[in-house]
Design a protein around this motif. Structure first.
Motif, PDB file in Angstrom:
ATOM      1  N   PRO A 279     -50.831  54.425 -44.302  1.00  0.00           N
ATOM      2  CA  PRO A 279     -51.283  53.381 -43.396  1.00  0.00           C
ATOM      3  C   PRO A 279     -51.998  52.452 -44.355  1.00  0.00           C
ATOM      4  O   PRO A 279     -52.542  51.257 -43.860  1.00  0.00           O
ATOM      5  N   ARG A 280     -52.696  52.858 -45.454  1.00  0.00           N
ATOM      6  CA  ARG A 280     -53.641  51.915 -46.262  1.00  0.00           C
ATOM      7  C   ARG A 280     -52.840  50.950 -47.303  1.00  0.00           C
ATOM      8  O   ARG A 280     -53.475  50.282 -47.872  1.00  0.00           O
ATOM      9  N   LEU A 281     -51.603  51.363 -47.341  1.00  0.00           N
ATOM     10  CA  LEU A 281     -50.780  50.449 -48.450  1.00  0.00           C
ATOM     11  C   LEU A 281     -50.371  49.210 -47.701  1.00  0.00           C
ATOM     12  O   LEU A 281     -49.982  49.075 -46.394  1.00  0.00           O
ATOM     13  N   ASP A 282     -50.365  48.423 -48.495  1.00  0.00           N
ATOM     14  CA  ASP A 282     -49.685  46.901 -48.105  1.00  0.00           C
ATOM     15  C   ASP A 282     -48.254  46.870 -48.368  1.00  0.00           C
ATOM     16  O   ASP A 282     -47.586  46.912 -49.583  1.00  0.00           O
ATOM     17  N   LEU A 283     -47.380  47.097 -47.240  1.00  0.00           N
ATOM     18  CA  LEU A 283     -45.779  47.329 -47.407  1.00  0.00           C
ATOM     19  C   LEU A 283     -45.320  46.446 -46.819  1.00  0.00           C
ATOM     20  O   LEU A 283     -44.324  46.318 -46.322  1.00  0.00           O
ATOM     21  N   ALA A 284     -45.890  44.931 -46.805  1.00  0.00           N
ATOM     22  CA  ALA A 284     -45.108  43.654 -45.955  1.00  0.00           C
ATOM     23  C   ALA A 284     -43.926  43.316 -46.584  1.00  0.00           C
ATOM     24  O   ALA A 284     -43.257  42.979 -45.719  1.00  0.00           O
ATOM     25  N   PHE A 285     -43.755  43.737 -47.850  1.00  0.00           N
ATOM     26  CA  PHE A 285     -42.498  43.406 -48.388  1.00  0.00           C
ATOM     27  C   PHE A 285     -41.217  44.075 -47.832  1.00  0.00           C
ATOM     28  O   PHE A 285     -40.065  43.603 -48.155  1.00  0.00           O
ATOM     29  N   LEU A 286     -41.538  45.225 -47.137  1.00  0.00           N
ATOM     30  CA  LEU A 286     -40.582  45.890 -46.423  1.00  0.00           C
ATOM     31  C   LEU A 286     -39.673  45.026 -45.647  1.00  0.00           C
ATOM     32  O   LEU A 286     -38.495  45.130 -45.336  1.00  0.00           O
ATOM     33  N   GLY A 292     -33.746  45.367 -46.449  1.00  0.00           N
ATOM     34  CA  GLY A 292     -33.123  46.029 -45.223  1.00  0.00           C
ATOM     35  C   GLY A 292     -34.046  45.364 -43.915  1.00  0.00           C
ATOM     36  O   GLY A 292     -33.554  45.571 -42.785  1.00  0.00           O
ATOM     37  N   GLY A 293     -35.024  44.303 -44.169  1.00  0.00           N
ATOM     38  CA  GLY A 293     -35.655  43.754 -43.146  1.00  0.00           C
ATOM     39  C   GLY A 293     -36.430  44.737 -42.253  1.00  0.00           C
ATOM     40  O   GLY A 293     -36.359  44.673 -41.024  1.00  0.00           O
ATOM     41  N   THR A 294     -36.860  46.075 -42.846  1.00  0.00           N
ATOM     42  CA  THR A 294     -37.530  46.903 -42.076  1.00  0.00           C
ATOM     43  C   THR A 294     -38.975  46.789 -41.896  1.00  0.00           C
ATOM     44  O   THR A 294     -39.579  45.744 -42.336  1.00  0.00           O
ATOM     45  N   ILE A 296     -42.841  49.407 -42.079  1.00  0.00           N
ATOM     46  CA  ILE A 296     -43.537  50.563 -42.354  1.00  0.00           C
ATOM     47  C   ILE A 296     -43.354  51.754 -41.212  1.00  0.00           C
ATOM     48  O   ILE A 296     -42.959  53.006 -41.368  1.00  0.00           O
ATOM     49  N   SER A 297     -43.314  51.159 -39.977  1.00  0.00           N
ATOM     50  CA  SER A 297     -43.318  52.066 -38.820  1.00  0.00           C
ATOM     51  C   SER A 297     -41.961  52.838 -38.853  1.00  0.00           C
ATOM     52  O   SER A 297     -41.812  53.719 -38.390  1.00  0.00           O
ATOM     53  N   LYS A 298     -41.110  52.124 -39.438  1.00  0.00           N
ATOM     54  CA  LYS A 298     -39.576  52.590 -39.361  1.00  0.00           C
ATOM     55  C   LYS A 298     -39.154  53.619 -40.238  1.00  0.00           C
ATOM     56  O   LYS A 298     -38.253  54.458 -40.362  1.00  0.00           O
ATOM     57  N   VAL A 299     -40.062  53.553 -41.793  1.00  0.00           N
ATOM     58  CA  VAL A 299     -39.811  54.346 -42.743  1.00  0.00           C
ATOM     59  C   VAL A 299     -40.794  55.452 -42.902  1.00  0.00           C
ATOM     60  O   VAL A 299     -40.716  56.288 -43.695  1.00  0.00           O
ATOM     61  N   ALA A 300     -42.069  55.146 -42.405  1.00  0.00           N
ATOM     62  CA  ALA A 300     -43.167  55.865 -42.959  1.00  0.00           C
ATOM     63  C   ALA A 300     -43.056  57.501 -42.579  1.00  0.00           C
ATOM     64  O   ALA A 300     -43.540  58.290 -43.509  1.00  0.00           O
ATOM     65  N   GLY A 301     -42.578  57.759 -41.486  1.00  0.00           N
ATOM     66  CA  GLY A 301     -42.263  59.310 -40.891  1.00  0.00           C
ATOM     67  C   GLY A 301     -41.210  59.937 -42.374  1.00  0.00           C
ATOM     68  O   GLY A 301     -41.724  60.984 -42.626  1.00  0.00           O
ATOM     69  N   VAL A 302     -40.256  59.264 -42.382  1.00  0.00           N
ATOM     70  CA  VAL A 302     -39.465  60.014 -43.385  1.00  0.00           C
ATOM     71  C   VAL A 302     -39.823  59.961 -44.619  1.00  0.00           C
ATOM     72  O   VAL A 302     -39.649  61.107 -45.325  1.00  0.00           O
TER      73      VAL A 302
END
Length: 485
Positions: A279-286, A292-294, A296-302
């Motif tokens: 939650p603290r990382l800046d992962l806007a590049f995803l 894949g135009g995803t 963080i909410s889509k991949v954080a759990g995995v």
């Protein structure tokens, strides 16, 4: 009308021949194409553009969890860590709490990330020894093991690294700790009802003068090499039982601390990654096309579960390297053990994608959404039915969410239902009726124990199916009063 009939025929073929031991890798595309044929849809396009695309998507999302989970389970098995955990719990509880010791041993290792079939092959011999010494009927062993390994630690406990708990995360944008309060309450209900029934059954057996009985000596070895069981098992959970015999077992048991520490690491790292680090990382590049135009909410759990299992693998090797005489062979066996299960479940997902793409599926979707009681009830019914038909909690859950998750998310945005609550309801629902007689885990466990459905299945129903359904009902009722927590 013909399209709807095709859905029924395709599903019927899948269920019938899977129960007879046919490979799902062949059955799923065949059944999907039969359904498409009835609906007048193009066959090759459905196979390559719908079936394969959906199966590949599942592999892309979840193969890391299958792979690392199987490797971790094999490391824990070959190092003697799973046996050490089971022995430690049995020693702590004493000979008068044998039933509870078996349940908690299974719960600890599976909540710590050890694959189900690894737990089966290790805990069954220990349970047989303890039950024999305590003069408890061996017919109760499967129920005790199912309660510990295949109920609350699979579907309800927040943070469990089970694949079933991971599957809803990309669909709902949730974490492994979705609805933790309700998950804990559901776990208490499952464990409480299960232990009550087991103790009641033990007391009744003692009054009747029933002892342990005689167990066939080669039951576990036969189960490990039975190809029919293997085909059923690999659609049910994430470890190919044929790989149990590969690698090399430690000659001595692991110290209790060395055995338990990797299990603690799984839970701790999963928690920190889910609630603190990501939650603290800046992962806007995803959101860029190259990723894949995803989001963080889509991949954080995995990602959380993947990192947790990787850390646990490193911990298991560091703590037990002297008890891993053939590390490469052990890790190879674990990696190989993940392949057939993930492909089998992916094939079920491809089948579900074809079914969901047929125009006639709209009738099925409308029926599911029209079930009274609100979206949580209809979601619970859908996951229960599909898990029951496929004999696979993960397969049934993914089929249901592939077809319906977007609709449920739209309902949630309109009605204010927390996606975390839908996550928990869906997972518990998938782990209830999946334990019907044709479930691969049930068939395999009975074979390992040298028991029949007639002897032991009623116990599995009581501790696995009844307790889970009551817990599911409690979660839905409580969420209606208190909301998600």
């Amino acid at each position: 009308m013909m399209g709807f009939l095709g859905i029924l025929v395709g599903l019927g073929l899948l269920v019938l021949f899977a129960f007879r031991g046919w490979s799902v890798l062949l059955l799923a595309p065949t059944a999907a194409l039969v359904a498409a044929l009835f609906g007048g849809e193009p066959l090759l396009a459905n196979w390559t553009q719908v079936f394969m695309a959906s199966a590949a998507g599942f592999l892309a999302q979840f193969f890391p969890i299958f792979l690392l989970g199987a490797v971790f389970g094999k490391l824990m098995d070959d190092s003697g860590a799973v046996s050490a955990v089971a022995v430690f719990i049995a020693r702590c509880l004493g000979k008068h709490r044998v039933m509870t010791a078996v349940v908690l041993a299974g719960a600890l290792v599976t909540y710590g990330g050890v694959s189900l079939f690894v737990a089966f092959f290790v805990i069954v011999p220990m349970a047989q020894s303890l039950f024999r010494a305590a003069s408890i009927p061996r017919r109760l062993i499967p129920a005790a093991i199912v309660l510990g390994t295949s109920t609350f630690t699979m579907s309800a406990m927040p943070g469990t690294p089970s694949i079933q708990n991971a599957i809803p995360m990309p669909f709902f944008g949730t974490t492994p700790f979705a609805a933790p309060g309700l998950g804990i309450i559901a776990s208490i209900i499952m464990l409480g009802i299960g232990l009550w029934w087991l103790q009641r059954a033990e007391a009744a057996a003692r009054r009747a003068g029933e002892g342990f009985g005689e167990a066939p000596h080669d039951a576990a070895e036969h189960a490990a090499v039975d190809e029919l069981l293997r085909e059923r098992a690999t659609t049910a959970r994430e470890f190919d039982p044929a790989e149990i015999r590969h690698g090399q077992l430690s000659k001595g048991p692991a110290p209790a601390l060395n055995a338990i520490l990797p299990l603690i690491v799984v839970v701790a790292v999963n928690l920190v990654m889910s609630l603190v680090v990501l939650p603290r990382l800046d992962l806007a590049f995803l959101g860029e096309e190259r990723w894949g135009g995803t989001s963080i909410s889509k991949v954080a759990g995995v990602w959380s579960v993947t990192v947790a299992l990787a850390a646990a693998i490193a911990t298991a090797i560091l703590c037990n390297h002297r008890r891993l005489p053939a590390l490469r062979q052990t890790m190879d066996a674990g990696a190989n053990a993940s392949v057939l299960p993930v492909l089998s479940v992916a094939s079920l997902v491809g089948f579900g994608a074809v079914i969901a793409s047929l125009p006639s599926f709209a009738t099925v979707r409308d029926w599911v959404l029209s079930i009274g009681g609100g979206p949580l009830v209809s979601l619970a019914v859908a996951t229960n039915i599909l898990a029951a038909l496929t004999g696979s909690a993960s397969g049934g859950l993914t089929i249901a969410l592939d077809a319906l998750a977007q609709t449920y998310m739209e309902i949630a945005s309109r009605t204010g239902v927390d996606p975390a609550l839908m996550h928990r309801v869906a997972v518990i629902g998938s782990g209830s009726l999946d334990l019907l007689p044709h479930n691969g885990a049930v068939v395999s466990l009975l074979s390992i124990c040298g028991l029949s459905h007639r002897e032991s299945y009623m116990g599995i129903v009581m501790v696995g199916v009844v307790s889970s359904l009551l817990a599911l009902a409690a979660v839905i009722v409580l969420s209606g009063v208190l909301g998600s927590f």
